[in-house]
Design a protein around this motif. Structure first.
Motif, mmCIF file in Angstrom:
data_model
loop_
_atom_site.group_PDB
_atom_site.id
_atom_site.type_symbol
_atom_site.label_atom_id
_atom_site.label_comp_id
_atom_site.label_asym_id
_atom_site.label_seq_id
_atom_site.Cartn_x
_atom_site.Cartn_y
_atom_site.Cartn_z
ATOM 1 N N PRO A 299 -19.676 52.385 -4.115
ATOM 2 C CA PRO A 299 -19.204 51.976 -2.776
ATOM 3 C C PRO A 299 -20.377 51.642 -1.861
ATOM 4 N N ASP A 300 -20.317 50.484 -1.264
ATOM 5 C CA ASP A 300 -21.399 50.002 -0.398
ATOM 6 C C ASP A 300 -22.741 49.950 -1.136
ATOM 7 N N GLY A 301 -22.675 49.859 -2.460
ATOM 8 C CA GLY A 301 -23.894 49.744 -3.262
ATOM 9 C C GLY A 301 -24.646 51.047 -3.432
ATOM 10 N N ILE A 302 -23.990 52.195 -3.179
ATOM 11 C CA ILE A 302 -24.703 53.480 -3.177
ATOM 12 C C ILE A 302 -23.923 54.531 -3.979
ATOM 13 N N LEU A 303 -24.648 55.325 -4.767
ATOM 14 C CA LEU A 303 -24.151 56.601 -5.295
ATOM 15 C C LEU A 303 -24.918 57.678 -4.534
ATOM 16 N N VAL A 304 -24.216 58.362 -3.645
ATOM 17 C CA VAL A 304 -24.898 59.294 -2.757
ATOM 18 C C VAL A 304 -25.409 60.499 -3.539
ATOM 19 N N SER A 305 -26.371 61.220 -2.967
ATOM 20 C CA SER A 305 -26.904 62.428 -3.590
ATOM 21 C C SER A 305 -25.759 63.389 -3.914
ATOM 22 N N GLY A 306 -25.806 63.952 -5.124
ATOM 23 C CA GLY A 306 -24.755 64.847 -5.581
ATOM 24 C C GLY A 306 -23.598 64.154 -6.267
ATOM 25 N N GLY A 307 -23.637 62.829 -6.357
ATOM 26 C CA GLY A 307 -22.546 62.065 -6.964
ATOM 27 C C GLY A 307 -22.702 61.903 -8.466
ATOM 28 N N THR A 308 -21.611 61.493 -9.129
ATOM 29 C CA THR A 308 -21.596 61.329 -10.576
ATOM 30 C C THR A 308 -20.746 60.134 -10.949
ATOM 31 N N ASN B 100 -27.724 54.296 -23.313
ATOM 32 C CA ASN B 100 -26.931 53.066 -23.355
ATOM 33 C C ASN B 100 -26.212 52.777 -22.030
ATOM 34 N N THR B 101 -26.787 53.248 -20.945
ATOM 35 C CA THR B 101 -26.184 53.032 -19.626
ATOM 36 C C THR B 101 -26.645 51.694 -19.046
ATOM 37 N N VAL B 102 -25.793 51.092 -18.266
ATOM 38 C CA VAL B 102 -26.142 49.878 -17.519
ATOM 39 C C VAL B 102 -26.001 50.190 -16.033
ATOM 40 N N ILE B 103 -27.087 50.002 -15.293
ATOM 41 C CA ILE B 103 -27.090 50.181 -13.839
ATOM 42 C C ILE B 103 -27.298 48.807 -13.211
ATOM 43 N N PRO B 104 -26.361 48.340 -12.392
ATOM 44 C CA PRO B 104 -26.442 46.966 -11.880
ATOM 45 C C PRO B 104 -27.572 46.766 -10.877
ATOM 46 N N GLU B 105 -27.847 45.508 -10.594
ATOM 47 C CA GLU B 105 -28.911 45.151 -9.669
ATOM 48 C C GLU B 105 -28.622 45.685 -8.267
ATOM 49 N N GLY B 106 -29.693 46.108 -7.604
ATOM 50 C CA GLY B 106 -29.648 46.364 -6.173
ATOM 51 C C GLY B 106 -28.945 47.636 -5.740
ATOM 52 N N HIS C 57 -34.323 45.541 -8.678
ATOM 53 C CA HIS C 57 -34.295 46.052 -7.304
ATOM 54 C C HIS C 57 -33.359 47.257 -7.124
ATOM 55 N N ALA C 58 -32.924 47.882 -8.217
ATOM 56 C CA ALA C 58 -32.187 49.144 -8.095
ATOM 57 C C ALA C 58 -33.146 50.231 -7.628
ATOM 58 N N THR D 61 -21.899 50.737 -16.046
ATOM 59 C CA THR D 61 -21.391 50.704 -14.679
ATOM 60 C C THR D 61 -21.551 49.301 -14.088
ATOM 61 N N THR D 62 -20.708 49.022 -13.104
ATOM 62 C CA THR D 62 -20.765 47.741 -12.396
ATOM 63 C C THR D 62 -20.911 48.003 -10.904
ATOM 64 N N ALA D 63 -21.142 46.955 -10.152
ATOM 65 C CA ALA D 63 -21.318 47.094 -8.705
ATOM 66 C C ALA D 63 -20.101 47.749 -8.061
ATOM 67 N N ALA D 64 -18.919 47.546 -8.650
ATOM 68 C CA ALA D 64 -17.691 48.118 -8.078
ATOM 69 C C ALA D 64 -17.677 49.647 -8.152
ATOM 70 N N ASP D 65 -18.500 50.224 -9.013
ATOM 71 C CA ASP D 65 -18.561 51.686 -9.141
ATOM 72 C C ASP D 65 -19.389 52.333 -8.038
#
Length: 428
Positions: A407-416, A382-388, A354-355, A401-405
């Motif tokens: 904020p609010d479950g989102i990497l906004v456009s332009g983020g890294t 070899n990246t890990v993208i968490p659920e949701g 559900h990502a 990466t983990t959910a803690a990376d």
């Protein structure tokens, strides 16, 4: 005495920094392409299809994956007792050790390799372009004009000409002048970085210019040849050729492969593209799966929906997942219900259930806006993208990466988020 009419020197040591995290751990020529190949497969296949059986591959930046892929050259019939393919890294000398500091410097440092074959001609190639070319036809043109140097060129739009070396020619095709990446171009015949030199001319030029720093063909060797009034000719190529040096051009070139009538055809019988093949099982398409206008690699399992995408070998796509306009490289697992749009996902990545990748509006990337652009999501190997989690456009993600990376479950456009490599732990 060993004697070869023409040998090829393939420059494959480039870092490919404009491909961002895709080249964090490998040289650009080793990057996957078209669901089955690597970029270097195209010039290597061109060589053997053109009857050139002696190829030196000059490596430098992170060569492990490239060296492993090439091996002893079996897929390209380049495992020869005399000639074949030889990997040529920089090496230590008695007095000092030199990295390759420029395109011509790399060739200069391997002059002994070339001399052992006593060639009449030397073909200089780049290892990071996607195209098909019969180099034998170019050699015939070189001979017919009794040229000292022949440069492959192709017309480009005038608005793009400043990105290239531009050749000016007379009515016979002889080069009368050239401009190296001019601010105000006087023509649009762009150098493709493919040269045929008569061996005597190349050896003399390299010896005379050997002490110049960062010795380069476009900046030094060609001006030297022009200054001494050597015969330089332009060989105009009108086929498909793509420099896949940016994420945008790399994504576009892959997408062009799946057009109804592809501009670049991988299915021609008379000019095959060879590559190293792995032993993998057949594909599996599930009962509820949808696959529309895609390239799908071997050993892939699709239980979800895939549209207008290039899927590598051994990929797993879970039930309810939807992928559009994307490149998914080998060994990647896409979780149930994931939504992926305009993304480039490198090999052996795990995308959680559900990502969502590629949502929202464009925004300039805050880390490197010139690299991470074109509205794409770029995910390193070899990246890990968490659920949701949700990842916007013009973004880059690499590492476990983990959910803690998010904020609010989102990497906004332009983020890294890059959690390993040269920018360890950085997120923007």
């Amino acid at each position: 005495m060993i004697k070869k009419e023409m040998i090829a020197m393939l420059l494959a040591g480039g870092q490919g920094s404009r491909l961002g995290v895709l080249t964090e751990n490998m040289a650009k020529p080793a990057v996957s392409f078209g669901g089955k190949y690597r970029i270097i497969d195209f010039p290597l296949s061109n060589c053997i299809n053109s009857g050139i059986d002696t190829v030196g591959v000059l490596t430098q930046y992170r060569p492990l994956k490239l060296n492993t892929h090439i091996g002893i050259g079996i897929p390209w019939d380049l495992d020869r007792n005399v000639g074949g393919v030889t990997v040529l890294p920089p090496y230590e000398r008695h007095s000092h050790t030199d990295w390759y500091t420029g395109t011509a410097n790399a060739i200069l440092q391997n002059i002994e390799y070339m001399e052992q074959y006593h060639p009449d001609y030397v073909l200089i190639l780049s290892g990071d372009h996607v195209y098909k070319m019969d180099y034998e036809v170019m050699l015939d043109y070189h001979k017919a004009n009794k040229a000292d140097v022949t440069i492959a060129v192709m017309p480009v739009p005038m608005e793009e000409a400043s990105r290239f070396g531009i050749m000016l020619t007379d009515q016979t095709g002889r080069i009368t002048d050239f401009q190296e990446k001019p601010e105000v171009p006087r023509g649009n015949l762009a150098s493709m970085g493919i040269y045929i030199f008569s061996w005597r001319v190349l050896r003399e030029a390299l010896e005379r210019l050997k002490d110049l720093p960062k010795l380069d063909f476009g900046m030094h060797v060609l001006p030297y040849c022009r200054e001494y009034n050597l015969k330089l000719y332009a060989y105009e190529f009108n086929g498909y050729w793509k420099d896949v040096g940016t994420l945008g051009s790399y994504w576009q070139a892959n997408m062009e492969l799946i057009d109804v009538i592809p501009e670049f055809n991988l299915y021609e019988e008379f000019w095959k593209v060879y590559t190293r093949g792995d032993i993998v099982p057949p594909d599996y398409i599930g009962e509820k799966a949808v696959v529309d206008k895609c390239i799908v690699g071997e050993g892939t399992e699709i239980l979800g929906e895939v549209y207008n995408s290039v899927i590598g070998s051994g990929v797993r796509i879970g039930e309810g997942a939807v992928i559009r306009d994307s490149i998914i490289m080998e060994g990647t697992c896409i979780g149930r219900g994931a939504r992926i749009m305009r993304s480039i996902i490198a090999q052996n990545t795990a995308v959680g259930a559900h990502a969502e990748l590629g949502f929202g509006e464009d925004a300039p990337n805050t880390l490197n806006p010139k690299v991470y652009a074109y509205g794409l999501v770029t995910v390193g190997e070899n990246t890990v993208i968490p659920e949701g989690v949700r990842i916007g456009r013009n973004t880059a993600v690499m590492g476990e990466t983990t959910a803690a990376d998010y904020p609010d479950g989102i990497l906004v456009s332009g983020g890294t988020i890059i959690k390993n490599g040269t920018k360890d732990g950085e997120d923007s």
